[in-house]
Design a protein around this motif. Structure first.
Motif, PDB file in Angstrom:
ATOM      1  N   THR B 312       1.122  12.890   9.944  1.00 36.51           N
ATOM      2  CA  THR B 312       0.083  13.300   9.305  1.00 36.51           C
ATOM      3  C   THR B 312       0.302  13.077   7.688  1.00 36.51           C
ATOM      4  OG1 THR B 312      -1.727  14.956   8.794  1.00 36.51           O
ATOM      5  CG2 THR B 312       0.562  15.768   8.896  1.00 36.51           C
ATOM      6  N   ASN B 313      -0.654  12.973   6.691  1.00 33.05           N
ATOM      7  CA  ASN B 313      -0.448  12.563   5.547  1.00 33.05           C
ATOM      8  C   ASN B 313      -0.406  13.957   4.929  1.00 33.05           C
ATOM      9  OD1 ASN B 313      -2.697  11.953   2.624  1.00 33.05           O
ATOM     10  ND2 ASN B 313      -0.819  10.839   3.182  1.00 33.05           N
ATOM     11  N   THR B 314       0.794  13.759   4.113  1.00 31.75           N
ATOM     12  CA  THR B 314       1.436  14.985   3.437  1.00 31.75           C
ATOM     13  C   THR B 314       1.348  14.785   1.892  1.00 31.75           C
ATOM     14  OG1 THR B 314       3.591  14.067   3.447  1.00 31.75           O
ATOM     15  CG2 THR B 314       2.941  15.728   4.966  1.00 31.75           C
ATOM     16  N   LYS B 315       1.399  13.535   1.139  1.00 29.74           N
ATOM     17  CA  LYS B 315       1.162  13.178  -0.124  1.00 29.74           C
ATOM     18  C   LYS B 315       0.447  11.910  -0.585  1.00 29.74           C
ATOM     19  CE  LYS B 315       5.146  14.119  -2.921  1.00 29.74           C
ATOM     20  NZ  LYS B 315       6.411  13.534  -3.308  1.00 29.74           N
ATOM     21  N   TRP B 316      -0.446  11.908  -1.511  1.00 31.59           N
ATOM     22  CA  TRP B 316      -1.205  10.872  -1.929  1.00 31.59           C
ATOM     23  C   TRP B 316      -1.341  10.660  -3.288  1.00 31.59           C
ATOM     24  CZ3 TRP B 316      -6.550  10.306   1.048  1.00 31.59           C
ATOM     25  CH2 TRP B 316      -7.430   9.342   0.487  1.00 31.59           C
ATOM     26  N   ASP B 317      -0.936   9.425  -3.696  1.00 36.57           N
ATOM     27  CA  ASP B 317      -0.996   9.080  -5.050  1.00 36.57           C
ATOM     28  C   ASP B 317      -2.141   8.181  -5.700  1.00 36.57           C
ATOM     29  OD1 ASP B 317      -0.643   8.859  -7.842  1.00 36.57           O
ATOM     30  OD2 ASP B 317       1.674   8.259  -7.656  1.00 36.57           O
ATOM     31  N   TRP B 318      -3.220   8.772  -6.011  1.00 34.27           N
ATOM     32  CA  TRP B 318      -4.380   7.852  -6.494  1.00 34.27           C
ATOM     33  C   TRP B 318      -4.356   7.000  -7.602  1.00 34.27           C
ATOM     34  CZ3 TRP B 318      -8.725   6.445  -4.330  1.00 34.27           C
ATOM     35  CH2 TRP B 318      -9.402   7.514  -3.106  1.00 34.27           C
ATOM     36  N   SER B 319      -3.091   7.459  -8.482  1.00 35.19           N
ATOM     37  CA  SER B 319      -2.731   6.966  -9.592  1.00 35.19           C
ATOM     38  C   SER B 319      -2.329   5.425  -9.708  1.00 35.19           C
ATOM     39  CB  SER B 319      -1.878   7.638 -10.564  1.00 35.19           C
ATOM     40  OG  SER B 319      -0.390   7.475 -10.185  1.00 35.19           O
ATOM     41  N   THR B 320      -1.871   5.131  -8.268  1.00 33.88           N
ATOM     42  CA  THR B 320      -1.137   3.640  -8.062  1.00 33.88           C
ATOM     43  C   THR B 320      -2.300   2.564  -7.338  1.00 33.88           C
ATOM     44  OG1 THR B 320      -0.493   4.272  -5.815  1.00 33.88           O
ATOM     45  CG2 THR B 320       1.030   4.537  -7.624  1.00 33.88           C
ATOM     46  N   ALA B 321      -3.464   3.156  -7.281  1.00 34.24           N
ATOM     47  CA  ALA B 321      -4.744   2.464  -6.646  1.00 34.24           C
ATOM     48  C   ALA B 321      -4.985   1.127  -7.640  1.00 34.24           C
ATOM     49  CB  ALA B 321      -5.862   3.068  -6.396  1.00 34.24           C
ATOM     50  N   GLY B 322      -5.357   0.172  -6.893  1.00 37.12           N
ATOM     51  CA  GLY B 322      -6.006  -0.915  -7.884  1.00 37.12           C
ATOM     52  C   GLY B 322      -5.064  -1.976  -8.076  1.00 37.12           C
ATOM     53  N   LYS B 323      -3.896  -2.014  -7.431  1.00 40.52           N
ATOM     54  CA  LYS B 323      -3.026  -3.294  -7.541  1.00 40.52           C
ATOM     55  C   LYS B 323      -3.525  -4.378  -6.494  1.00 40.52           C
ATOM     56  CE  LYS B 323       1.176  -0.395  -7.435  1.00 40.52           C
ATOM     57  NZ  LYS B 323       2.170  -0.166  -6.715  1.00 40.52           N
ATOM     58  N   MET B 324      -3.273  -5.633  -7.064  1.00 42.59           N
ATOM     59  CA  MET B 324      -3.831  -6.686  -6.347  1.00 42.59           C
ATOM     60  C   MET B 324      -2.605  -7.795  -6.050  1.00 42.59           C
ATOM     61  SD  MET B 324      -7.171  -6.506  -6.266  1.00 42.59           S
ATOM     62  CE  MET B 324      -7.773  -4.687  -6.777  1.00 42.59           C
ATOM     63  N   LYS B 325      -3.110  -8.316  -4.900  1.00 43.10           N
ATOM     64  CA  LYS B 325      -1.978  -9.402  -4.398  1.00 43.10           C
ATOM     65  C   LYS B 325      -3.067 -10.648  -4.359  1.00 43.10           C
ATOM     66  CE  LYS B 325       1.937  -7.956  -1.557  1.00 43.10           C
ATOM     67  NZ  LYS B 325       2.120  -7.661  -0.279  1.00 43.10           N
ATOM     68  N   ASP B 326      -2.603 -11.839  -5.050  1.00 43.91           N
ATOM     69  CA  ASP B 326      -3.275 -12.980  -5.269  1.00 43.91           C
ATOM     70  C   ASP B 326      -4.709 -12.863  -5.686  1.00 43.91           C
ATOM     71  OD1 ASP B 326      -1.026 -14.213  -4.232  1.00 43.91           O
ATOM     72  OD2 ASP B 326      -1.776 -14.268  -2.366  1.00 43.91           O
ATOM     73  N   GLY B 327      -4.890 -11.760  -6.345  1.00 43.08           N
ATOM     74  CA  GLY B 327      -6.228 -11.362  -7.000  1.00 43.08           C
ATOM     75  C   GLY B 327      -7.068 -10.430  -5.880  1.00 43.08           C
ATOM     76  N   LYS B 328      -6.401 -10.006  -4.670  1.00 45.55           N
ATOM     77  CA  LYS B 328      -7.137  -9.451  -3.697  1.00 45.55           C
ATOM     78  C   LYS B 328      -6.481  -8.114  -3.429  1.00 45.55           C
ATOM     79  CE  LYS B 328      -9.432 -13.238  -1.493  1.00 45.55           C
ATOM     80  NZ  LYS B 328      -9.375 -14.343  -0.406  1.00 45.55           N
ATOM     81  N   PRO B 329      -7.518  -7.157  -3.125  1.00 48.82           N
ATOM     82  CA  PRO B 329      -6.914  -5.970  -2.641  1.00 48.82           C
ATOM     83  C   PRO B 329      -6.120  -6.177  -1.317  1.00 48.82           C
ATOM     84  CG  PRO B 329      -9.291  -6.025  -2.409  1.00 48.82           C
ATOM     85  CD  PRO B 329      -8.964  -7.084  -3.141  1.00 48.82           C
ATOM     86  N   TYR B 330      -5.193  -5.151  -1.168  1.00 50.41           N
ATOM     87  CA  TYR B 330      -4.285  -5.110   0.228  1.00 50.41           C
ATOM     88  C   TYR B 330      -3.903  -4.149   0.612  1.00 50.41           C
ATOM     89  CZ  TYR B 330      -0.546  -4.466  -2.984  1.00 50.41           C
ATOM     90  OH  TYR B 330       0.565  -3.811  -3.920  1.00 50.41           O
ATOM     91  N   LYS B 331      -3.475  -4.090   1.947  1.00 48.27           N
ATOM     92  CA  LYS B 331      -2.889  -2.783   2.585  1.00 48.27           C
ATOM     93  C   LYS B 331      -1.290  -3.119   2.972  1.00 48.27           C
ATOM     94  CE  LYS B 331      -7.408  -1.956   4.784  1.00 48.27           C
ATOM     95  NZ  LYS B 331      -7.985  -2.310   5.936  1.00 48.27           N
ATOM     96  N   GLU B 332      -0.487  -2.024   2.930  1.00 53.48           N
ATOM     97  CA  GLU B 332       0.969  -2.320   3.602  1.00 53.48           C
ATOM     98  C   GLU B 332       0.950  -1.104   4.503  1.00 53.48           C
ATOM     99  OE1 GLU B 332       3.402  -2.041   0.284  1.00 53.48           O
ATOM    100  OE2 GLU B 332       3.164  -4.275  -0.085  1.00 53.48           O
TER     101      GLU B 332
END
Lengths: 114, 535
Positions: B312-332
């Motif tokens: 389950t999700n215990t911690k979330w950091d919105w402040s790091t949102a918005g990084k791009m790879k090759d100009g595109k949003p991504y998921k890891e």
């Protein structure tokens, strides 16, 4: 030597036009593509060739560029029933491509809190 | 070994002997097991009389919209609309405080705020076909074959309009599948409720450590009540439902005030529910355990951990949102976890945990909830929601909670937490523009935005009440009665064995040891008795 050059340039021509079929001519009917695509999975399931009624790949399993490459190469080995894919005509392929492209991972379909 | 310690040992041993004798006689006489549980009464099974809906012609139409379909249901079920429109499943608003509710000013520290109807994707989990515009989609709770009904209706209708042979053929197939789902009607099953309740906060198991898709065909080892091998309960077996008002706690409307309790042994329907509605306040053969239950909630001992199957999700950091790879949003995605991302451009960074030990707090069934208009005070912790209770208070018990921490945006001038618009073409998930997201989001809930923002850490807690394990997996005495035991951080409680005072502690440990012996003896007695009975 001349022969080889002709063959090579012919090959290059064929490959490049092939590529452009999917890259440029995104004219398929995505809705038909969707049901064709789902139908293939169901048929494979019925024939006992796969474990699920649902397609093993979602449109969002790949980016638009990745779908484009896959259809350019006509490399369907990742789908649960590659033999059936060989039997599809160009129109069906275009339709399926249109569907997968429309909902690809990097398409603008809105994300969810999900 | 000197004389003094021998003397102490003797004292201890005799004390223990006394305790053991007293324990052995602790067996609660009037606690014969049977008749303590509430079996499904006749009243209940009558309501669930199964009717084959495929016989009804009106459901065979080629529906062109979801609203049309629901109107067909309502021709027979005439009162459901009125009932349902009063329920929180429709209003998304608390009855006791209009500022609270998902469609109001309530925020959480997951996707923050549903923005009063503007954030379209958030209304996927509203019971309407299109949020509050139009009819209820009854199928979400009542179809026993889940599918994407809206898509099927839209596609079939479009293909019928296209009209060529292939389209019509495909449309007919879609219609058939749709019809099968529409007439496969029954009381809600776990998957119906779970489609929304297991996936809140961002996906499966994200918000709750005790409500996730592992409950579908769950083993008895994980949930004694909902397992098909256990009691095979549906959600509404506990969340009793009268006229579409589903019982259960939400916001500051407590489920566990004794005055509201009606025993489910006497009646199937109670507006407030709790464990004791079925088990009574003295469910154990061992008096010591029943005594504990006066101070400690049942869930504390019987749900030893959260998220036993999926992290389950215990911690979330919105402040790091918005990084791009090759100009595109991504998921890891994180390897080894069930489809869980460590980073998403649209949401930021996540931490996931399995088998989490809950936080323990005093709880009287109420919560305090922060809203988007409440001010935050610099340097003070920000509690998005928090269980309320007073140590040893009349209705308060020590209960388990899932703790969640988030670094989320706030307005540095107005000093309020901010509600960004996330979905829709103008939202953050498409434009990746915080300023725009805050301006539109705050506007949608009618609150100002100064134009200046930063991020701050917040805390939230959710109750832990599902995934009750088999009795033999309950916490054991030494989980609590040991140095730094489970409840060591709970305020104002003396737990023998856990705290500072040495003499109190020695006596405490002995008491506990004696009880353990007593419990063991009790078990042995039971064993012998059962052998005798069988033999």
């Amino acid at each position: 030597m001349k022969k080889i050059v002709t063959i090579l340039s012919l090959l290059v021509f064929v490959v490049s036009t092939m590529a452009s079929v999917f890259a440029m001519e995104n004219t398929g009917n995505y809705r038909k593509g969707k049901y064709k695509y789902r139908g293939m999975a169901k048929a494979a399931f019925k024939a006992g060739k796969s474990e699920s009624k649902k397609p093993n790949l979602d449109p969002s399993s790949k980016t638009r560029a990745q779908w484009e490459r896959l259809f350019d190469k006509k490399d369907f080995s990742e789908f649960s029933c590659p033999e059936d894919w060989k039997k599809l005509d160009e129109k069906d392929l275009l339709n399926i491509y249109a569907y997968l492209y429309k909902y690809a991972a990097d398409s603008p379909t809105p994300a969810k809190c999900k | 070994m000197n004389f003094k310690s021998i003397k102490t040992a003797i004292t201890c041993l005799s004390l223990m002997a006394v305790a053991v004798v007293s324990m052995a006689s602790e067996h609660d006489e009037h606690s014969s097991h049977e008749a303590k549980y509430a079996p499904a009464t006749k009243k209940h099974s009558k309501i669930l009389a199964k009717v084959d809906h495929s016989q009804f012609k009106i459901l065979k139409q080629k529906f062109k919209s979801g609203d049309e379909l629901t109107k067909a249901c309502l021709t027979c079920h005439t009162n459901v609309n009125d009932d349902m429109h009063k329920s929180m499943h429709w209003t998304w608003q608390s009855k006791t405080n209009p500022d609270l509710g998902k469609d109001s000013l309530t925020i959480n520290n997951y996707c923050i705020s549903a923005g009063s109807g503007t954030d379209k994707a958030c209304y996927d989990c509203h019971i309407g076909w299109d949020g509050k515009n139009g009819e209820i989609n009854c199928l979400k709770c009542h179809s026993q074959t889940l599918m994407n009904w809206q898509e099927a209706i839209d596609d079939a209708t479009a293909m019928e309009e296209e009209g060529d042979e292939e389209s019509l053929e495909m449309a007919a197939e879609v219609r058939e599948e749709l019809h099968d789902s529409v007439v496969n009607i029954g009381a809600p099953n776990i998957e119906n409720c779970g489609d929304c309740h297991f996936n809140g906060g961002g996906g499966d198991a994200t918000k709750h450590g005790d409500l996730d898709t592992s409950l579908i065909n769950v083993s008895k080892e994980v949930d004694v009540h909902m397992s098909p091998d256990g009691q095979d309960f549906t959600c509404q077996r506990c969340h009793t439902t009268v006229d579409h008002q589903i019982a259960g706690r939400k916001y500051n409307d407590p489920a566990s005030l004794p005055k509201d309790h009606k025993s489910l042994i006497e009646d199937d329907h109670a507006s407030k529910i709790n464990c004791i509605s079925c088990h009574s306040e003295r469910p154990h053969d061992i008096k010591r355990l029943d005594d504990h239950a006066k101070t400690i909630a049942c869930q504390t001992c019987h749900i030893p951990s959260l998220a036993p199957i999926y992290a389950t999700n215990t911690k979330w950091d919105w402040s790091t949102a918005g990084k791009m790879k090759d100009g595109k949003p991504y998921k890891e995605y994180i390897k080894g976890l069930h489809h869980k991302a460590g980073y998403k451009s649209i949401k930021g960074t996540f931490t996931w945990k399995k088998d989490v030990i809950p936080d323990y707090m005093w709880y009287d069934g109420r919560f305090s909830n922060m809203t988007a208009k409440d001010k935050i005070v610099p340097g003070q912790p920000i509690y998005i929601n928090r269980p309320l209770g007073t140590p040893h208070g009349k209705n308060s018990k020590i209960a388990p909670f899932k703790h969640h921490r988030t670094n989320q945006p706030y307005d540095t001038v107005n000093m309020t937490l901010l509600a960004p618009l996330l979905s829709t073409p103008e939202g953050y998930w498409t434009k990746f523009d915080w300023q725009k997201a805050f301006t539109l989001g705050q506007k949608s809930i009618g609150l100002p935005y100064s134009g200046k923002f930063d991020f701050t850490w917040t805390d939230s807690w959710y109750p832990t009440t599902h995934m009750v394990r088999p009795a033999d997996q309950a916490l054991s005495c030494i989980d609590c009665h040991a140095k730094d035991g489970r409840l060591t951080n709970v305020s104002d409680v003396y737990i023998p064995g856990d705290h500072g005072n040495k003499y109190l502690d020695i006596f405490g440990i002995l008491l506990v040891l004696a009880t353990i012996l007593g419990v063991a003896l009790h078990g042995l007695m039971r064993f012998i008795m059962s052998k005798k009975r069988k033999g």
